[in-house]
Every structure is written in structure tokens, then in C-alpha cells.
Write a protein that holds these residues in place. Structure first.
Motif, PDB file in Angstrom:
ATOM      1  N   GLU A   1     -15.498  56.176 -26.789  1.00 47.13           N
ATOM      2  CA  GLU A   1     -16.650  55.348 -27.142  1.00 47.13           C
ATOM      3  C   GLU A   1     -17.303  54.720 -25.919  1.00 47.13           C
ATOM      4  O   GLU A   1     -18.534  54.711 -25.800  1.00 47.13           O
ATOM      5  N   SER A   2     -16.509  54.193 -24.992  1.00 41.60           N
ATOM      6  CA  SER A   2     -17.075  53.502 -23.821  1.00 41.60           C
ATOM      7  C   SER A   2     -17.851  54.462 -22.931  1.00 41.60           C
ATOM      8  O   SER A   2     -18.935  54.123 -22.427  1.00 41.60           O
ATOM      9  N   GLU A   3     -17.317  55.678 -22.736  1.00 44.72           N
ATOM     10  CA  GLU A   3     -18.016  56.666 -21.918  1.00 44.72           C
ATOM     11  C   GLU A   3     -19.295  57.128 -22.604  1.00 44.72           C
ATOM     12  O   GLU A   3     -20.333  57.321 -21.961  1.00 44.72           O
ATOM     13  N   CYS A   4     -19.218  57.320 -23.910  1.00 40.54           N
ATOM     14  CA  CYS A   4     -20.385  57.755 -24.671  1.00 40.54           C
ATOM     15  C   CYS A   4     -21.514  56.735 -24.574  1.00 40.54           C
ATOM     16  O   CYS A   4     -22.667  57.099 -24.314  1.00 40.54           O
ATOM     17  N   ILE A   5     -21.218  55.460 -24.776  1.00 40.26           N
ATOM     18  CA  ILE A   5     -22.269  54.443 -24.768  1.00 40.26           C
ATOM     19  C   ILE A   5     -22.857  54.297 -23.360  1.00 40.26           C
ATOM     20  O   ILE A   5     -24.068  54.075 -23.210  1.00 40.26           O
ATOM     21  N   GLN A   6     -22.035  54.469 -22.317  1.00 36.02           N
ATOM     22  CA  GLN A   6     -22.573  54.426 -20.952  1.00 36.02           C
ATOM     23  C   GLN A   6     -23.569  55.556 -20.721  1.00 36.02           C
ATOM     24  O   GLN A   6     -24.625  55.357 -20.113  1.00 36.02           O
ATOM     25  N   CYS A   7     -23.217  56.736 -21.203  1.00 40.21           N
ATOM     26  CA  CYS A   7     -24.107  57.883 -21.059  1.00 40.21           C
ATOM     27  C   CYS A   7     -25.416  57.649 -21.804  1.00 40.21           C
ATOM     28  O   CYS A   7     -26.505  57.875 -21.263  1.00 40.21           O
ATOM     29  N   LEU A   8     -25.328  57.179 -23.038  1.00 38.68           N
ATOM     30  CA  LEU A   8     -26.523  56.936 -23.842  1.00 38.68           C
ATOM     31  C   LEU A   8     -27.378  55.822 -23.259  1.00 38.68           C
ATOM     32  O   LEU A   8     -28.618  55.909 -23.262  1.00 38.68           O
ATOM     33  N   GLU A   9     -26.759  54.782 -22.750  1.00 37.89           N
ATOM     34  CA  GLU A   9     -27.522  53.686 -22.144  1.00 37.89           C
ATOM     35  C   GLU A   9     -28.264  54.167 -20.894  1.00 37.89           C
ATOM     36  O   GLU A   9     -29.398  53.751 -20.626  1.00 37.89           O
TER      37      GLU A   9
END
Length: 271
Positions: free
Chosen positions: A206-214
């Protein structure tokens, strides 16, 4: 720096070409071939087996995460992703098509990124699984501008925030979320619906995904401001909004397991 150079080159390429010159959904868009090798039959065999395995996985799950070979010697790692609105059959056909394309386009490459409009495949001799890949090869931008830019941008920001959070938190399958937001009565006198989606590759936490999306959202805000359509092509995640329904989710053809026609891409044509 290499990724940044690729990104800016392809960004200029995208916004300067007419729509008619762009490939259909069934054609390879942005192949990147690296880590060339020669006369390594074991590594080539592992790549071939990896591609076969990813095609098989995608027909069952609409994504794939795979590894073949011995770590530190001849191992190869792979991830494949289809847009979350695709049927299993359409996803498998898309990934299989990418594999055929890259065997011709990237022979002897130990690291490949390859996009079609609705699917993506990446393999590498370095273990990247579970890590956010910052590679962003292109941004597609609509040539049309919003009538009420401030209201429109608020609507986009709210919708993107919602779908990004839900995509990142999705644990079961596709890390994909779509949604829509109406501007009428909330932000503006204009009656308009914005449609959006966000998706990460399934190997990301989740943390890596949200960083990518942000990061993709920052790119979107920088390059797509005021445009009524925008699409960010990334390795680890994708982000998109339009003022028309661009997903296949409501298409009865997809429900029946038959590939639907691809939506028209929103590309600035240099007007």
C-alpha cells in the motif's frame, strides 16, 4: 536521469502528434529494451519460461508476478498488469501480444518495459518486485480545455484522491479503482461528470502504491492543468481522468468475455 530524459522526450512526442498517428490498443506503444546479453542460453530459456508463465497467469488473474532461475546467477523477474476493466480473455490476449512484440523488438534484452494501451509488462535480471519503479514514459493530454478550470480542477483533485486511496488499499486482486464525480451543484453551474481511475501493479504494498500514485498526480497537475482529459503511463502505476466513460466495466460485451473496442485516446494534437 535516464528515466527523466525518456519521460520528457516522449512527453513532447505525445503532445505534438495528431491522434491519427497513434497505435491502436492492440499495438506496442513504448518499448524500452536494456541489459543486452549474448550467448546465454540459460537466461534466454528463463526469459521464455517467464513470459509463458505470465501469459498463463494473466488469463486467470488479469495480472502476473513471476520469477525463473537462480538468484544471483541467471534469474529473471517479471510483472504484468492489465487495466482493471478488462476481461480475463482480453487481458490474456493483450499480454500475449506484448510478449510477441518484445521478442521481435527487444531480442537479447535482459530488461524490458513494454506498454500497450491497456496492459503493461516488465521483466528484469535485477529483482524489482515489490519496489516502486519511477519510470514514466508518456503523458497523454486532451487538447480540449475545461470551461470552468478552477471548478474542474477541484473536482479532478477530489475524484483522484478517492480512487487513489481505494486503489492503494485494495488487497484482494487488482489494486484498481474507478469512480466519477459530478460538478453540477457542488463546484460549478456547469453540468459535467468527470470519470477517473487509478491502478498499481499487484506486487506493490500500500505505501509503495500510494507513493507512485501521488507522484503521478503531481505530474498530472503539472502537465494537464485545465485539460479535460489526462492519462499518465507509468511502470508501477497508472492514473487517468476524462469527461466521458472510457472504461469497459459497463459494456455487456466485456461481461460476456469478448474483447471490446478500445476507447479513443485523449492526446493533444498540437493545436
Amino acid at each position: 536521469m535516464k528515466n527523466q530524459q525518456v519521460f520528457f522526450f516522449l512527453l513532447l512526442f505525445v503532445v505534438s502528434l495528431p491522434i491519427s498517428t497513434f497505435a491502436a490498443e492492440s499495438e506496442l506503444l513504448y518499448p524500452q529494451c536494456d541489459q543486452n546479453f549474448t550467448q546465454n542460453h540459460i537466461l534466454q530459456s528463463n526469459i521464455d519460461n517467464l513470459l509463458i508463465d505470465m501469459a498463463a497467469q494473466s488469463s486467470l488473474r488479469r495480472f502476473a508476478i513471476s520469477t525463473f532461475g537462480r538468484a544471483g546467477y541467471d534469474a529473471v523477474y517479471g510483472v504484468a498488469r492489465c487495466d482493471g476493466d478488462m476481461s480475463h480473455e482480453a487481458c490474456s490476449a493483450c499480454i500475449t501480444g506484448v510478449e510477441h512484440d518484445i521478442l521481435a523488438t527487444c531480442p537479447g534484452s535482459g530488461a524490458v518495459h513494454a506498454w500497450r494501451e491497456k496492459c503493461y509488462l516488465h521483466y528484469d535480471v535485477t529483482n524489482f518486485i515489490g519496489k516502486w519503479d519511477h519510470n514514466t514514459p508518456a503523458v497523454w493530454i486532451s487538447a480540449s480545455k475545461a470551461e470552468d478550470p478552477k471548478a474542474f480542477e477541484r473536482g479532478v483533485a477530489e475524484l483522484m484522491g478517492e480512487v487513489m486511496a481505494e486503489a492503494a488499499g485494495e488487497r484482494e486482486t487488482l489494486k484498481f479503482k474507478s469512480g466519477e464525480s459530478s460538478l453540477k451543484g457542488e463546484y460549478s453551474d456547469i453540468s459535467l461528470t468527470i470519470y477517473g481511475m487509478a491502478q498499481c501493479t499487484q506486487d506493490l504494498q500500500e505505501s509503495e502504491c500510494i507513493q507512485c500514485l501521488e507522484s503521478s498526480l503531481k505530474t498530472m497537475a503539472e502537465y494537464c492543468k485545465g485539460s479535460d482529459g489526462c492519462r499518465i503511463f507509468g511502470s508501477s502505476c497508472v492514473l487517468r481522468y476524462e469527461i466521458y466513460k472510457f472504461l469497459w466495466l459497463d459494456d455487456a460485451v466485456v461481461a460476456a468475455g469478448v474483447e471490446a473496442p478500445a476507447p479513443a485516446p485523449s492526446i493533444a494534437d498540437g493545436h
